[in-house]
Design an enzyme around this catalytic site. Structure first.
Site, short mmCIF file in Angstrom:
data_model
loop_
_atom_site.label_atom_id
_atom_site.label_comp_id
_atom_site.label_asym_id
_atom_site.label_seq_id
_atom_site.Cartn_x
_atom_site.Cartn_y
_atom_site.Cartn_z
N LYS A 105 0.86 -1.19 0.00
CA LYS A 105 0.00 0.00 0.00
C LYS A 105 0.88 1.22 0.00
CE LYS A 105 -3.87 2.20 0.20
NZ LYS A 105 -3.37 2.91 -1.00
N LYS A 148 5.38 3.46 8.37
CA LYS A 148 4.23 4.35 8.52
C LYS A 148 2.95 3.52 8.57
CE LYS A 148 4.11 7.58 5.40
NZ LYS A 148 3.83 8.53 4.30
N LYS A 206 5.43 1.70 -3.06
CA LYS A 206 5.36 3.05 -3.63
C LYS A 206 5.66 2.96 -5.10
CE LYS A 206 4.66 7.23 -2.01
NZ LYS A 206 4.05 7.71 -0.75
N GLY A 214 -2.61 8.21 -4.39
CA GLY A 214 -1.92 9.40 -4.87
C GLY A 214 -0.69 9.75 -4.06
N ASP A 215 0.08 10.66 -4.60
CA ASP A 215 1.19 11.32 -3.90
C ASP A 215 1.40 12.62 -4.70
OD1 ASP A 215 3.37 10.57 -1.70
OD2 ASP A 215 4.47 11.57 -3.30
N SER A 229 -6.83 5.92 3.60
CA SER A 229 -6.91 5.00 2.46
C SER A 229 -7.35 3.61 2.92
CB SER A 229 -5.54 4.88 1.78
OG SER A 229 -5.31 5.94 0.90
#
Ligand code: GLU
Length: 448
Positions: free
Chosen positions: A90, A114, A126, A165-166, A380
């Site tokens: 994730k 995290k 990521k 998103g980022d 999320s």
């Protein structure tokens, strides 16, 4: 123990040469691990650090697409599926010209801990691309997203890997990515992406979550000193989702936020940021931040030098733009000007030297990104829960869940730091708590 950790770092650096951001993220975690490795010699026997630092899977792919001028463009796509001990991979996708393997690996590595800190069942990953969305038409963005998804779709899924998103990837991009995934698979698999639109499986509070969560975390930091946001002056960098919603929540809690920025400059608004105007300029018009200064009032100062932002005297500083935006000199300026709380809304926004200075200063409470900004990915995971149960929750209920999660992330960091004899050290607490949770699961699942 010190030399064991130095050797482990050297090994990881040599194996991943030329990846400075990744080295920085690894060093920050490994430097915290001395006490936990002493307490758990089995972690060293199991080579757990080496296993943790090696991503489970790294995918790099070509993204060919034709823009509206008929020009062929070739970008590079990435997805690093880092660790699935706690759940499906994730983490977000970043579209920015600076994206390379080092950036994606640093973000993916941070994401593991995290996500563990949220207490929710999500692993870490990521991805992204060196595609530059700036100045591109909607049609170009769609063409790029569709080509990107043709390859990405082979690797993701509700139970495998769930991107979001980022930087450079928001609701519009998630829409195009989701549409293409649905077309390829012929399945409405809502749980494959998060950050979706409300009418097609998205969650209320997801856009606000990282910024709100940052403020909830900082509020808890203040609480340990019987203090609050009421009447405090705050500097925020950035003007994306994280910054804007951090400003909103700080204002709701009675603070005055006096700065915002983008890659072209900084605005210093001594009367307090006009949030509606900032949203209009940055979220609706996608314009440069100078527009804010031009339209607001003569008292607003505009600076082209980004580090000027940290020279403004404040009680709270929230770097919410991007990695390594706050250097040692800026950290020193903040401390000299009497800052009380520094909380990282962006991923790794403080350079290693800046973070050390802030962490070691007796007057400053320093909150590291992997704890402070965990609210985005936590929400999320709440979106995934709603998708799995075909439900949608109210704003109030979702925000309360987010708030509870942030209080718990904060308390876990503090308790863990205290347990290891370093009261108030959020960096140590976050690293050890996240690490322990992940490695316990890895050991239980055997050598895989
Ligand atoms: N990109 C965000 C982060 O850095 C959110 C990722 C997600 O929601 O999966 O945590």
């Amino acid at each position: 123990m010190h030399s064991t950790i130095e050797n482990l770092k050297r090994e990881v650096f040599a194996r991943n040469a030329g990846e400075p951001e990744f080295h920085q993220a690894v060093a920050e975690v490994l430097d915290s691990l001395g006490p936990v490795l002493e307490r758990h010699p089995e972690y060293l026997e199991q080579d757990i650090v080496q296993r943790l630092c090696e991503p489970e899977r790294q995918i790099i792919f070509r993204v060919p697409w034709v823009d509206s001028n008929g020009k062929i463009n070739i970008n590079r796509g990435f997805r690093v599926e880092y660790n699935s001990a706690l759940g499906p991979y994730k983490g977000g996708l970043r579209f920015h010209p600076s994206v390379n393997l080092s950036i994606v690996k640093f973000l993916g590595f941070e994401q593991i801990f995290k996500n563990a800190l949220t207490g929710l069942p999500i692993g870490g990953g990521k991805g992204g691309s060196d595609f530059d969305p700036r100045g591109r038409s909607d049609r170009d963005i769609m063409a790029f997203c569709q080509s990107f998804m043709v390859e990405l779709s082979r690797h993701i899924g509700e139970y495998t890997d769930v991107p979001a998103g980022d930087i450079g990837v928001g609701g519009r991009e998630i829409g195009y990515l989701f549409g293409q995934y649905k077309r390829i698979q012929n399945r409405f698999e809502a749980g494959v992406l998060t950050g979706k639109g409300l009418s097609w499986g998205g969650s209320l509070v997801r856009p606000e979550a990282t910024g709100y969560g940052t403020i909830f975390f900082a509020r808890e930091m203040f609480r340990t000193r019987n203090e609050s946001f009421e009447g405090k002056t705050v500097s925020v960098s950035g003007s994306g989702n994280v910054a804007i919603y951090a400003i909103e929540k700080a204002q709701q809690l009675g603070a005055k936020v006096v700065t915002a920025s983008d890659s072209s400059g900084v605005v210093h608004d001594p009367d307090g940021i006009d949030l509606e105007l900032l949203k209009q300029v940055k979220l609706t018009e996608r314009a440069r931040i100078r527009e804010y200064a031009d339209r607001r009032s003569s008292r607003v100062e505009f600076h082209e030098t980004l580090s000027d932002l940290w020279r403004v005297p404040v009680d709270v500083a929230l770097p919410c733009a991007t990695e390594n935006e706050l250097d040692e000199a800026s950290a020193r300026a903040l401390i000299e000007n009497g800052v009380q709380v520094v909380a990282e809304g962006a991923n790794m926004p403080c350079t290693a030297d800046a973070a050390t200075l802030l962490r070691e200063s007796d007057s400053v409470l320093f909150g590291p990104a992997k704890a402070v900004n965990a609210g985005g990915v936590a929400t999320s995971a709440l979106e995934m829960q709603q998708n799995a149960s075909r439900d949608s929750w109210s704003f109030e209920y979702t925000e309360t869940r987010l708030d509870e999660i942030m209080v718990s992330v904060h308390d876990v960091c503090r308790k863990t730091a205290a347990d290891y004899g370093s009261e108030g050290d959020y960096v140590l607490g976050a690293n050890i708590a996240g690490f322990t949770k992940v490695v316990e699961a890895m050991i239980a699942q055997g050598v895989v």
